[in-house]
Design a protein around this motif. Structure first.
Motif, PDB file in Angstrom:
ATOM      1  N   ALA A   1     -48.591  -5.240 -79.508  1.00  0.00           N
ATOM      2  CA  ALA A   1     -49.227  -5.432 -78.196  1.00  0.00           C
ATOM      3  C   ALA A   1     -50.379  -6.398 -78.372  1.00  0.00           C
ATOM      4  N   ILE A   2     -50.685  -7.109 -77.307  1.00  0.00           N
ATOM      5  CA  ILE A   2     -51.728  -8.130 -77.393  1.00  0.00           C
ATOM      6  C   ILE A   2     -53.123  -7.504 -77.302  1.00  0.00           C
ATOM      7  N   ALA A   3     -53.195  -6.335 -76.693  1.00  0.00           N
ATOM      8  CA  ALA A   3     -54.489  -5.638 -76.558  1.00  0.00           C
ATOM      9  C   ALA A   3     -54.266  -4.146 -76.737  1.00  0.00           C
ATOM     10  N   SER A   4     -55.327  -3.448 -77.107  1.00  0.00           N
ATOM     11  CA  SER A   4     -55.180  -2.007 -77.279  1.00  0.00           C
ATOM     12  C   SER A   4     -54.928  -1.349 -75.928  1.00  0.00           C
ATOM     13  N   CYS A   5     -54.491  -0.097 -75.948  1.00  0.00           N
ATOM     14  CA  CYS A   5     -54.076   0.534 -74.700  1.00  0.00           C
ATOM     15  C   CYS A   5     -55.294   0.842 -73.823  1.00  0.00           C
ATOM     16  N   SER A   6     -55.017   1.049 -72.533  1.00  0.00           N
ATOM     17  CA  SER A   6     -56.110   1.267 -71.572  1.00  0.00           C
ATOM     18  C   SER A   6     -56.644   2.684 -71.710  1.00  0.00           C
ATOM     19  N   GLU A   7     -57.806   2.863 -71.109  1.00  0.00           N
ATOM     20  CA  GLU A   7     -58.412   4.191 -71.090  1.00  0.00           C
ATOM     21  C   GLU A   7     -57.494   5.183 -70.353  1.00  0.00           C
ATOM     22  N   ALA A   8     -56.845   4.711 -69.274  1.00  0.00           N
ATOM     23  CA  ALA A   8     -55.967   5.595 -68.500  1.00  0.00           C
ATOM     24  C   ALA A   8     -54.785   6.046 -69.348  1.00  0.00           C
ATOM     25  N   LEU A   9     -54.216   5.129 -70.133  1.00  0.00           N
ATOM     26  CA  LEU A   9     -53.075   5.500 -70.981  1.00  0.00           C
ATOM     27  C   LEU A   9     -53.525   6.439 -72.100  1.00  0.00           C
ATOM     28  N   ALA A  10     -54.688   6.159 -72.694  1.00  0.00           N
ATOM     29  CA  ALA A  10     -55.190   7.017 -73.775  1.00  0.00           C
ATOM     30  C   ALA A  10     -55.397   8.443 -73.256  1.00  0.00           C
ATOM     31  N   ALA A  11     -55.976   8.565 -72.071  1.00  0.00           N
ATOM     32  CA  ALA A  11     -56.227   9.899 -71.509  1.00  0.00           C
ATOM     33  C   ALA A  11     -54.910  10.604 -71.194  1.00  0.00           C
ATOM     34  N   SER A  12     -53.945   9.846 -70.693  1.00  0.00           N
ATOM     35  CA  SER A  12     -52.646  10.437 -70.353  1.00  0.00           C
ATOM     36  C   SER A  12     -51.921  10.934 -71.613  1.00  0.00           C
ATOM     37  N   MET A  13     -52.024  10.177 -72.694  1.00  0.00           N
ATOM     38  CA  MET A  13     -51.391  10.583 -73.961  1.00  0.00           C
ATOM     39  C   MET A  13     -51.999  11.901 -74.456  1.00  0.00           C
ATOM     40  N   ALA A  14     -53.311  12.026 -74.351  1.00  0.00           N
ATOM     41  CA  ALA A  14     -53.968  13.250 -74.818  1.00  0.00           C
ATOM     42  C   ALA A  14     -53.570  14.438 -73.931  1.00  0.00           C
ATOM     43  N   ARG A  15     -53.455  14.190 -72.626  1.00  0.00           N
ATOM     44  CA  ARG A  15     -53.012  15.270 -71.713  1.00  0.00           C
ATOM     45  C   ARG A  15     -51.595  15.682 -72.052  1.00  0.00           C
ATOM     46  N   ALA A  16     -50.749  14.689 -72.368  1.00  0.00           N
ATOM     47  CA  ALA A  16     -49.338  14.972 -72.652  1.00  0.00           C
ATOM     48  C   ALA A  16     -49.182  15.886 -73.865  1.00  0.00           C
ATOM     49  N   LEU A  17     -50.123  15.791 -74.768  1.00  0.00           N
ATOM     50  CA  LEU A  17     -50.071  16.637 -75.966  1.00  0.00           C
ATOM     51  C   LEU A  17     -50.145  18.115 -75.584  1.00  0.00           C
ATOM     52  N   ARG A  18     -50.756  18.396 -74.426  1.00  0.00           N
ATOM     53  CA  ARG A  18     -50.883  19.792 -73.986  1.00  0.00           C
ATOM     54  C   ARG A  18     -49.840  20.130 -72.923  1.00  0.00           C
ATOM     55  N   HIS A  19     -48.957  19.170 -72.599  1.00  0.00           N
ATOM     56  CA  HIS A  19     -47.983  19.365 -71.538  1.00  0.00           C
ATOM     57  C   HIS A  19     -46.827  20.229 -72.059  1.00  0.00           C
ATOM     58  N   PRO A  20     -46.547  21.386 -71.429  1.00  0.00           N
ATOM     59  CA  PRO A  20     -45.439  22.202 -71.936  1.00  0.00           C
ATOM     60  C   PRO A  20     -44.102  21.654 -71.456  1.00  0.00           C
ATOM     61  N   ILE A  21     -43.186  21.372 -72.377  1.00  0.00           N
ATOM     62  CA  ILE A  21     -41.821  21.032 -71.942  1.00  0.00           C
ATOM     63  C   ILE A  21     -40.848  21.833 -72.779  1.00  0.00           C
ATOM     64  N   GLY A  22     -39.760  22.242 -72.143  1.00  0.00           N
ATOM     65  CA  GLY A  22     -38.730  22.994 -72.867  1.00  0.00           C
ATOM     66  C   GLY A  22     -39.326  24.230 -73.514  1.00  0.00           C
ATOM     67  N   GLN A  23     -38.707  24.665 -74.566  1.00  0.00           N
ATOM     68  CA  GLN A  23     -39.151  25.852 -75.287  1.00  0.00           C
ATOM     69  C   GLN A  23     -40.060  25.400 -76.411  1.00  0.00           C
ATOM     70  N   GLU A  24     -41.336  25.855 -76.406  1.00  0.00           N
ATOM     71  CA  GLU A  24     -42.211  25.531 -77.540  1.00  0.00           C
ATOM     72  C   GLU A  24     -41.615  26.147 -78.793  1.00  0.00           C
ATOM     73  N   ARG A  25     -41.624  25.430 -79.886  1.00  0.00           N
ATOM     74  CA  ARG A  25     -41.041  25.966 -81.119  1.00  0.00           C
ATOM     75  C   ARG A  25     -41.977  27.019 -81.706  1.00  0.00           C
ATOM     76  N   THR A  26     -41.444  28.227 -81.893  1.00  0.00           N
ATOM     77  CA  THR A  26     -42.274  29.313 -82.431  1.00  0.00           C
ATOM     78  C   THR A  26     -41.876  29.619 -83.871  1.00  0.00           C
ATOM     79  N   ASP A  27     -40.891  28.878 -84.359  1.00  0.00           N
ATOM     80  CA  ASP A  27     -40.357  29.168 -85.698  1.00  0.00           C
ATOM     81  C   ASP A  27     -41.085  28.374 -86.781  1.00  0.00           C
ATOM     82  N   LEU A  28     -42.189  27.738 -86.416  1.00  0.00           N
ATOM     83  CA  LEU A  28     -42.790  26.796 -87.368  1.00  0.00           C
ATOM     84  C   LEU A  28     -44.160  27.235 -87.853  1.00  0.00           C
ATOM     85  N   GLY A  29     -44.324  28.514 -88.041  1.00  0.00           N
ATOM     86  CA  GLY A  29     -45.586  28.963 -88.613  1.00  0.00           C
ATOM     87  C   GLY A  29     -46.425  29.728 -87.598  1.00  0.00           C
TER      88      GLY A  29
END
Ligand code: SAM
Length: 191
Positions: free
Chosen positions: A28-56
């Motif tokens: 990319a020619i420039a780093s990502c925008s503040e809006a995209l950075a914030a959305s990525m961090a929110r997505a990390l907490r976004h529940p989709i499908g079945q959270e894997r519970t078999d991993l510790g």
């Protein structure tokens, strides 16, 4: 709450200079925008499908950012155990100065994923479209998921298609479309 993150002139210059030298690696020619950075961090907490519970089962999340560049997204990931895996030493220098509590590793994401043994949540900005190593990166992501290492993965794409459709994830969702980014980007979550 949205954190404000103003990139320094030094970060902008390093990004552009590294793009000129390694266009397919930087992607990319420039780093990502503040809006995209914030959305990525929110997505990390976004529940989709079945959270894997078999991993510790721990509710503590070890967050690993692959290809953090100047650390635009990293600014929104503060407060969690954080590992930054960046192939470019110039970006690693910036990241080490800026994120003193994070573990900054100057290595390829492929090597990192193949060696990692404990469960992680992944945020990745590594460009896959014209990247000569895209096949290896996708294979390493698929392998780490099957081995139970990747619990959740968040990434973005400029095109409409799922960038990691071939990696064998059980669930995938496009959770956001961020218009305030150049170019506009889609945010994807995989579990
Ligand atoms: C689009 S840029 C990151 C942008 C970042 N989100 C920012 O706003 O500064 C992609 C990053 O991935 C890194 N990268 C590319 N291939 C990589 C690999 N195999 N392993 C680790 N990092 C890689 C590049 O050096 C670059 O910093």
């Amino acid at each position: 709450m949205i954190r404000k993150d103003k990139p320094s002139i030094g970060a902008w210059t390093t990004f552009f200079w590294r793009f000129l030298q390694q266009p397919r690696q930087v992607g990319a020619i420039a780093s990502c925008s503040e809006a995209l950075a914030a959305s990525m961090a929110r997505a990390l907490r976004h529940p989709i499908g079945q959270e894997r519970t078999d991993l510790g089962g721990s509710s503590l999340r070890h967050v690993v950012e692959l290809g953090p560049g100047t650390g635009r997204i990293t600014a929104y990931l503060h407060g969690e155990p954080l590992t930054l895996v960046e192939i470019d030493p110039a970006f690693c220098q910036l990241l080490t100065k800026r994120y003193k509590k994070a573990d900054v590793l100057n290595m390829s994401a492929v090597d990192f994923l193949l060696k990692q043994r404990t469960p992680i949540d992944v945020v990745t900005s590594i460009p896959l479209l014209n990247n000569p190593h895209a096949r290896d990166i996708k294979a390493a992501i698929g392998q780490a998921y099957r081995a139970g290492t990747i619990r959740k993965l968040v990434t973005y794409s400029y095109g409409p298609l799922s960038p990691l459709a071939c990696c064998g994830f059980a669930n995938e969702a496009r959770v956001d479309r961020v218009l305030r980014n150049l170019p506009p980007a889609n945010v994807w979550v995989y579990t």
